[in-house]
Design a protein around this motif. Structure first.
Motif, short mmCIF file in Angstrom:
data_model
loop_
_atom_site.label_atom_id
_atom_site.label_comp_id
_atom_site.label_asym_id
_atom_site.label_seq_id
_atom_site.Cartn_x
_atom_site.Cartn_y
_atom_site.Cartn_z
N ASN A 136 -50.29 1.91 9.88
CA ASN A 136 -49.36 1.31 8.64
C ASN A 136 -48.47 2.48 8.22
OD1 ASN A 136 -50.96 3.31 7.37
ND2 ASN A 136 -52.09 1.93 6.02
N SER A 137 -48.26 3.52 9.18
CA SER A 137 -47.15 4.29 8.73
C SER A 137 -45.90 3.89 9.39
CB SER A 137 -47.50 5.72 9.44
OG SER A 137 -47.44 5.69 10.96
N GLN A 138 -46.03 2.87 10.31
CA GLN A 138 -44.81 2.11 11.08
C GLN A 138 -43.90 1.34 10.16
OE1 GLN A 138 -43.71 2.89 14.10
NE2 GLN A 138 -45.58 4.13 14.47
N THR A 139 -43.63 1.99 9.04
CA THR A 139 -42.98 1.26 7.81
C THR A 139 -41.83 0.38 8.35
OG1 THR A 139 -43.30 3.14 6.74
CG2 THR A 139 -41.93 1.67 5.60
N ARG A 140 -40.98 0.79 9.30
CA ARG A 140 -39.65 -0.06 9.76
C ARG A 140 -40.36 -1.32 10.21
NH1 ARG A 140 -37.88 -0.80 14.99
NH2 ARG A 140 -35.69 -1.84 14.93
N ALA A 141 -41.59 -1.37 11.07
CA ALA A 141 -42.15 -2.59 11.51
C ALA A 141 -42.60 -3.55 10.54
CB ALA A 141 -42.93 -2.25 12.68
N GLY A 142 -43.24 -2.73 9.57
CA GLY A 142 -43.73 -3.58 8.61
C GLY A 142 -42.55 -4.44 7.66
N ILE A 143 -41.67 -3.67 7.47
CA ILE A 143 -40.32 -4.29 6.67
C ILE A 143 -39.85 -5.27 7.67
CG2 ILE A 143 -37.78 -3.93 5.99
CD1 ILE A 143 -38.87 -0.93 5.11
N LEU A 144 -39.66 -5.32 8.98
CA LEU A 144 -39.03 -6.40 9.65
C LEU A 144 -39.92 -7.39 9.93
CD1 LEU A 144 -37.28 -4.07 12.14
CD2 LEU A 144 -36.33 -5.15 10.30
N ASP B 248 -41.17 9.33 -1.77
CA ASP B 248 -40.67 8.87 -0.42
C ASP B 248 -39.46 8.10 -0.60
OD1 ASP B 248 -40.26 7.42 2.03
OD2 ASP B 248 -42.36 8.15 2.61
N PRO B 249 -38.42 8.60 -0.12
CA PRO B 249 -37.07 7.99 -0.04
C PRO B 249 -36.89 6.36 0.29
CG PRO B 249 -36.92 9.49 1.60
CD PRO B 249 -38.36 9.70 1.10
N ARG B 250 -37.97 6.04 0.99
CA ARG B 250 -37.94 4.59 1.54
C ARG B 250 -38.16 3.63 0.58
NH1 ARG B 250 -41.42 5.64 6.88
NH2 ARG B 250 -42.48 7.01 5.42
N ARG B 251 -38.71 4.25 -0.62
CA ARG B 251 -39.14 3.36 -1.74
C ARG B 251 -37.84 2.82 -2.38
NH1 ARG B 251 -43.79 2.40 -3.85
NH2 ARG B 251 -45.82 3.65 -2.96
N ALA B 252 -36.58 3.72 -2.16
CA ALA B 252 -35.53 3.18 -2.67
C ALA B 252 -35.21 1.96 -2.04
CB ALA B 252 -34.34 4.22 -2.64
N MET B 253 -35.45 1.89 -0.49
CA MET B 253 -35.07 0.82 -0.08
C MET B 253 -36.22 -0.42 -0.54
SD MET B 253 -35.35 0.12 4.24
CE MET B 253 -36.18 1.38 4.34
N LEU B 254 -37.31 -0.31 -0.68
CA LEU B 254 -38.15 -1.39 -1.05
C LEU B 254 -37.44 -1.75 -2.79
CD1 LEU B 254 -40.57 -3.29 -1.42
CD2 LEU B 254 -41.57 -1.23 -2.67
#
Length: 197
Positions: free
Chosen positions: A136-144, A173-179
């Protein structure tokens, strides 16, 4: 064809065959390629051309037939050369050796997306989802993995999946901005779909 022409052709074939037997040494083992392969294997990887690197990886794959890594790297190299179909086969070969090889799952999904013209189809989404569920650290895969649902207008399913993907991320985490951006877009799309009161 004239009789004399046939005789001359026969003589030419016999001469060529004789020259091959004398000069070509047909019973000698294929040493030049084996020697070339050994020479390639002895050199640093950064000094190899793409073709030489492919030969080196193929040799490694023959030496370690049960390992996924050589097949995976063959796929990476082929994909970099624009040989998407060959890369797909190499990634599939890696996954036959280790069905949980996360880099191969993601690379295969990426290659499927490339093959399908940049669209994340259900087969690619399933591969991304499997990679994310294994790690579950594969965030990009999870998003896609949720993109087909999102593109089909099933915003709630996509958003619910994204919430699970981001659940374990630290608050800063800066990826939260994407969410948050995806949430806002989904909310706006839902509001546009709702009938006016």
């Amino acid at each position: 064809m004239k009789h004399a022409t046939l005789i001359w052709m026969g003589v030419a074939v016999l001469l060529a065959g004789g020259a091959y037997l004398l000069k070509g040494q047909p019973l000698l083992a294929d040493q030049p390629y084996a020697e070339r392969e050994a020479e390639i294997a002895s050199r640093p990887a950064e000094d190899l051309s793409p073709g030489e690197m492919l030969a080196r990886l193929q040799r490694t794959a023959r030496e370690r037939p049960d390992e996924a890594e050589p097949q995976y790297y063959i796929g990476v190299l082929l994909r970099a050369q624009g040989r998407t179909d060959d890369a797909l086969r190499a990634f599939q070969s890696a996954l036959r050796r280790d069905s949980e090889h996360i880099p191969a799952l993601i690379a295969l999904a990426d290659a499927v997306v490339t093959r399908d013209g940049g669209t994340i189809t259900e087969p690619a989404a399933r591969l991304y989802d499997r990679a994310w569920r294994l790690d579950n650290s594969q965030t990009r895969a999870g998003i896609l993995a949720a993109m087909p649902a999102y593109l089909a207008g099933d915003l709630e399913a996509a958003q619910a999946h994204w919430e699970r993907v981001f659940a374990d991320l630290p608050e800063d985490d800066p990826r939260r901005a994407m969410l948050n951006a995806m949430r806002a877009e989904a909310d706006a799309a839902r509001a546009a779909q709702e009938p006016a009161d």
